[in-house]
Design an enzyme around this catalytic site. Structure first.
Site, short mmCIF file in Angstrom:
data_model
loop_
_atom_site.label_atom_id
_atom_site.label_comp_id
_atom_site.label_asym_id
_atom_site.label_seq_id
_atom_site.Cartn_x
_atom_site.Cartn_y
_atom_site.Cartn_z
N LYS A 96 0.85 -1.34 -0.19
CA LYS A 96 0.29 -0.11 -0.03
C LYS A 96 0.92 1.05 -0.03
O LYS A 96 1.72 1.54 0.80
CB LYS A 96 -0.90 0.09 1.27
CG LYS A 96 -1.63 1.25 1.43
CD LYS A 96 -2.61 1.30 2.72
CE LYS A 96 -3.23 2.56 2.91
NZ LYS A 96 -4.32 2.43 3.85
N LYS B 33 1.02 5.12 0.45
CA LYS B 33 0.45 6.38 1.19
C LYS B 33 0.91 7.51 0.14
O LYS B 33 2.16 7.83 0.11
CB LYS B 33 0.77 6.55 2.60
CG LYS B 33 0.36 7.86 3.07
CD LYS B 33 -1.38 7.77 3.41
CE LYS B 33 -1.63 6.81 4.59
NZ LYS B 33 -3.06 6.91 4.86
N ASP C 225 -3.43 5.00 -1.74
CA ASP C 225 -4.20 5.78 -0.82
C ASP C 225 -3.68 7.11 -0.76
O ASP C 225 -2.66 7.48 0.13
CB ASP C 225 -4.15 5.28 0.64
CG ASP C 225 -4.91 6.27 1.79
OD1 ASP C 225 -5.71 7.01 1.30
OD2 ASP C 225 -4.80 5.87 2.76
N ASN D 281 -11.76 4.80 4.60
CA ASN D 281 -11.58 4.93 6.03
C ASN D 281 -12.03 6.28 6.79
O ASN D 281 -11.88 6.43 7.76
CB ASN D 281 -10.27 4.50 6.58
CG ASN D 281 -9.25 5.57 6.56
OD1 ASN D 281 -8.81 5.85 5.67
ND2 ASN D 281 -9.08 6.40 7.85
N HIS E 265 -8.20 -1.18 9.01
CA HIS E 265 -7.56 0.02 9.00
C HIS E 265 -6.51 0.27 10.24
O HIS E 265 -6.83 -0.31 11.07
CB HIS E 265 -8.43 1.19 8.97
CG HIS E 265 -7.94 2.46 8.98
ND1 HIS E 265 -7.70 3.24 9.95
CD2 HIS E 265 -7.29 3.16 7.81
CE1 HIS E 265 -7.22 4.51 9.67
NE2 HIS E 265 -6.94 4.44 8.20
N SER E 266 -5.50 0.92 9.98
CA SER E 266 -4.29 1.28 10.83
C SER E 266 -4.43 2.90 11.03
O SER E 266 -4.50 3.66 10.20
CB SER E 266 -3.17 0.87 10.40
OG SER E 266 -2.20 1.40 11.22
N HIS F 164 0.77 0.47 10.53
CA HIS F 164 2.02 1.18 10.61
C HIS F 164 3.26 0.58 11.62
O HIS F 164 4.36 0.88 11.65
CB HIS F 164 1.73 2.53 11.52
CG HIS F 164 0.97 3.47 10.72
ND1 HIS F 164 -0.45 3.31 10.72
CD2 HIS F 164 1.08 4.73 10.15
CE1 HIS F 164 -1.16 4.21 9.96
NE2 HIS F 164 -0.29 5.32 9.46
N ARG G 240 0.83 19.37 10.01
CA ARG G 240 1.87 20.06 9.68
C ARG G 240 2.76 19.30 9.26
O ARG G 240 3.20 18.19 9.74
CB ARG G 240 2.35 21.25 10.77
CG ARG G 240 1.25 22.41 11.00
CD ARG G 240 1.06 23.18 9.80
NE ARG G 240 0.26 24.31 10.15
CZ ARG G 240 -1.10 24.19 9.94
NH1 ARG G 240 -1.64 23.04 9.42
NH2 ARG G 240 -1.96 25.36 10.31
#
Length: 426
Positions: free
Chosen positions: A170, A172, A200, A249, A300-301, A329, A384
């Site tokens: 996956k 990110k 994702d 999610n 989901h994590s 994660h 941030r």
């Protein structure tokens, strides 16, 4: 058995390197709040939730008047005691409820001498498969760990595959422009033929960008594309224009949203999070609804330590329609608060705990170490990016506000305790 006390401790556990995402970054560590619920028989149940500090600890302590004297076996009553739907506009205690539910199920299992999954209908699988969960990363304080270029990403994925056995990957996204992340994604698929893939960008794309990205990867062995844009209507529009399953999610995280998706489908795969949904039991109920209406489910994590990971393992063990590798994660962490050290991956999977309760106990020395580290470092602004101090997230995130993307070196900025300059990711 009755509850006699509840305690909360904020810890921060280092990551291998800061993880970047569309909303900002995890600044080289996770901040979590550990919850302990003590019963009159001397047993202690464990829970966990995201975030921390005085406000989080005070919120947990604020539940003491609700919990002391309560039978931890009455977990359904907890939903109305702590997160009554009619009062949810005012208290928003879903994550608190989840942490307390973990602990109460842990107490029940310990008291009866059975693992939590036996309280939830019994396991249908002994091991849970996980995806590699790849992030673009800043270098850590030693200058190592960066993932920015296509080559760095592929090398990192290869290392994880060799070490942990992942066969699902996956990515990110939402950090760099879609065209660049498309190159990265296709490079992964080319490097690991026969593996599965998912992307994702955390809702950062416009609908039109999401459609273009989805169509550009339709020839690859994808599980799904997750939250390519934000909002159920946007996801529905992308779903109509691509053959890929759409996962989320973010816009289906409670039963009202699940019902809306059943009535007017926008999402094909629901990612169940034991924290976001308010506990293990709501996730199992949601999985039952998805089974009825032939929706896919995945795990989901949300940046877990070992306690929440245990909750994910027990949930995944009893859900028969879990057909996708779970997210975690966890492999990015350098340590954990549970006794015996971190859970171990074997051939891309983790064994479901078989000891009573959640099957984990606290390593008190590690809790003290990571609690002290939190007192030293404090929290960080999740929304941030430490490499772009003036930046803030927009949806859709058209220009990504990153001078590195345009080929202009970043000015020296502090990242994970050091100064860095960055050139174009390409």
């Amino acid at each position: 058995m009755r509850i006699t006390d509840v305690r909360a401790t904020t810890v921060t556990v280092p990551l291998e390197a800061p993880l970047r995402h569309s909303n900002g970054a995890h600044w080289g560590r996770f901040v979590r709040t550990l919850v302990e619920v003590e019963a009159d028989n001397g047993l202690i149940g464990l829970g966990e939730m995201g975030g921390g500090g005085q406000s989080a600890e005070a919120a947990v302590q604020g539940l003491r008047d609700y919990l002391v004297g309560h039978d931890p076996a009455r977990t359904e009553a907890l939903r109305f005691m702590l997160a009554n739907p009619t009062a949810s506009l005012y208290n928003n205690r879903t994550q608190l409820l989840a942490a307390i539910e973990f602990a109460c199920l842990d107490l029940q299992g310990q008291h009866l001498g059975v693992p939590v999954h036996e309280l939830l209908g019994g396991r249908v699988r002994d091991r849970i498969e996980f995806a590699s969960y790849l992030f673009f990363r800043y270098p850590n304080s030693t200058g190592a760990g960066e993932v920015r270029t296509v080559e760095q990403l592929v090398d990192h994925a290869r290392e994880l595959r060799e070490e942990y056995g992942f066969r699902t990957h996956k990515l990110k996204g939402g950090v760099f422009p879609p065209e660049y992340e498309l190159r990265c994604y296709r490079a992964l698929a080319e490097e690991f033929p026969g593996d599965r893939f998912r992307y994702d960008p955390n809702g950062a794309l416009s609908v039109e960008e999401g459609i273009r990205f989805a169509r550009a990867i339709e020839d690859l062995p994808n599980d799904f594309i997750e939250d390519p844009t934000f909002g159920m209507n946007g996801l529905r529009r992308i779903r109509e224009k691509t053959s890929l399953p759409i996962a989320t999610n973010t816009v289906v995280v409670n039963f009202e949203q699940l019902a809306a998706n059943v009535r007017d489908p926008a999402v094909d795969v629901i990612l169940l999070d034991t924290t976001f949904w308010g506990g293990i039991r709501p996730c199992i109920r949601a999985a039952g609804v998805c089974e009825t209406f032939q929706l896919g489910v995945a795990v989901h994590s949300s940046g877990e330590l070992g306690i929440q990971l245990a909750s994910m393992l027990h949930m995944g063990a009893v859900v028969p329609n879990l057909t996708f590798a779970a997210d975690a994660h966890y492999h990015h962490l350098t340590g954990d608060v549970i006794a015996g050290g971190k859970f171990e991956y074997r051939d891309g999977a983790i064994d479901v705990p078989s000891a009573p309760g959640l099957g984990v106990t606290l390593d008190r020395d590690k809790v003290a170490e990571y609690a002290e580290l939190y007192r030293e470092l404090g929290s960080y602004p999740y929304d941030r990016d430490p490499g772009r101090p003036e930046w803030y997230p927009l949806l859709p995130n058209f220009d990504y506000a990153d001078p590195a993307v345009a080929g202009t070196p970043l000015p020296g900025t502090a990242v994970a305790g050091r100064t860095r300059n960055e050139a174009s990711p390409a």
